[in-house]
Motif scaffolding. Structure first.
Motif, short mmCIF file in Angstrom:
data_model
loop_
_atom_site.label_atom_id
_atom_site.label_comp_id
_atom_site.label_asym_id
_atom_site.label_seq_id
_atom_site.Cartn_x
_atom_site.Cartn_y
_atom_site.Cartn_z
N ASP A 1 0.82 -1.21 0.00
CA ASP A 1 0.00 0.00 0.00
C ASP A 1 0.86 1.26 0.00
O ASP A 1 0.39 2.33 -0.38
N PHE A 2 2.10 1.15 0.42
CA PHE A 2 2.97 2.32 0.54
C PHE A 2 3.93 2.37 -0.63
O PHE A 2 4.51 1.37 -1.03
N LEU A 3 4.08 3.59 -1.17
CA LEU A 3 4.92 3.79 -2.34
C LEU A 3 5.66 5.11 -2.23
O LEU A 3 5.06 6.13 -1.87
N GLN A 4 6.94 5.08 -2.53
CA GLN A 4 7.72 6.32 -2.54
C GLN A 4 7.38 7.08 -3.81
O GLN A 4 7.38 6.52 -4.90
N ILE A 5 7.08 8.38 -3.67
CA ILE A 5 6.67 9.19 -4.82
C ILE A 5 7.68 10.29 -5.14
O ILE A 5 7.55 10.96 -6.16
N SER A 6 8.64 10.49 -4.25
CA SER A 6 9.73 11.44 -4.48
C SER A 6 10.83 11.08 -3.51
O SER A 6 10.66 10.20 -2.66
N LYS A 7 11.96 11.78 -3.60
CA LYS A 7 13.03 11.47 -2.65
C LYS A 7 12.66 11.91 -1.24
O LYS A 7 13.30 11.52 -0.27
N ASN A 8 11.56 12.67 -1.11
CA ASN A 8 11.16 13.20 0.19
C ASN A 8 9.84 12.66 0.72
O ASN A 8 9.42 13.05 1.80
N ALA A 9 9.15 11.77 -0.02
CA ALA A 9 7.80 11.40 0.42
C ALA A 9 7.41 9.97 0.06
O ALA A 9 7.81 9.44 -0.97
N ILE A 10 6.59 9.40 0.96
CA ILE A 10 5.95 8.10 0.78
C ILE A 10 4.46 8.34 0.99
O ILE A 10 4.08 9.09 1.88
N ILE A 11 3.62 7.69 0.17
CA ILE A 11 2.18 7.79 0.39
C ILE A 11 1.57 6.40 0.54
O ILE A 11 2.12 5.41 0.08
N ASN A 12 0.41 6.38 1.20
CA ASN A 12 -0.41 5.18 1.30
C ASN A 12 -1.42 5.27 0.16
O ASN A 12 -2.25 6.18 0.13
N LEU A 13 -1.35 4.35 -0.79
CA LEU A 13 -2.22 4.41 -1.96
C LEU A 13 -3.70 4.33 -1.61
O LEU A 13 -4.54 4.79 -2.38
N ASN A 14 -4.03 3.81 -0.45
CA ASN A 14 -5.43 3.73 -0.03
C ASN A 14 -6.03 5.11 0.26
O ASN A 14 -7.25 5.24 0.32
N TYR A 15 -5.19 6.11 0.46
CA TYR A 15 -5.67 7.46 0.77
C TYR A 15 -5.47 8.44 -0.40
O TYR A 15 -5.72 9.62 -0.26
N LEU A 16 -5.04 7.93 -1.54
CA LEU A 16 -4.86 8.76 -2.72
C LEU A 16 -6.22 9.07 -3.34
O LEU A 16 -6.96 8.16 -3.70
#
Length: 152
Positions: A100-115
């Protein structure tokens, strides 16, 4: 990759024991990823310990919306609260063992369930809109992996 899922009752197994067999024509990267994901299910605790002000707070992973880092200061955004602590983004990503978690930049990770949505921005980047009014930049370097995880 097409996946067929079947259930078969096995009375020989003990209570709480599950046996999974993955069958494929050959061992491909997709098959290996599936096997690793299934193996990680047994090792997944479902919480991330955060050391904040001389105490450890156990945060359920399903409540984490995103994690950002600025220098060595992490901000963990959850459904109910935001936590700031010292640490590295790479270390946090290793603790979050599910897909569920994916790095989207060198500064951030998001939980795809909340996208909630993605919007094109300047220079080929995108902006990710998440629950709790969070906005994060998806850099071009990580965009293809995000699209792949979303099935785009």
């Amino acid at each position: 990759m097409k996946i067929n899922v079947n259930y078969q009752q096995n009375n020989i197994l003990s209570e709480g024991q599950i046996e999974v067999t993955v069958s494929a024509k050959q061992l491909s990267d997709d098959v290996q990823k599936l096997v690793n994901s299934i193996s990680d299910l047994d090792n997944h605790f479902g919480v991330v310990p955060l050391s904040i002000n001389d105490k450890v707070i156990m945060v359920p992973t399903e409540e984490i919306i995103a994690i950002e880092v600025y220098e060595n200061e992490l901000t963990v955004y959850t459904i109910t609260d935001n936590y700031q602590l010292k640490g590295k983004l790479k270390t946090m990503l290793q603790r979050l063992t599910n897909d569920d978690f994916l790095q989207i930049s060198k500064n951030a990770i998001i939980n795809l369930n909340y996208l909630l949505s993605l919007e094109a921005s300047f220079s080929g980047n995108m902006t990710a809109f998440l629950k709790n009014n969070l906005k994060m930049t998806v850099s071009r370097k990580y965009l293809s992996e995000l699209k792949e995880n979303l099935g785009m």
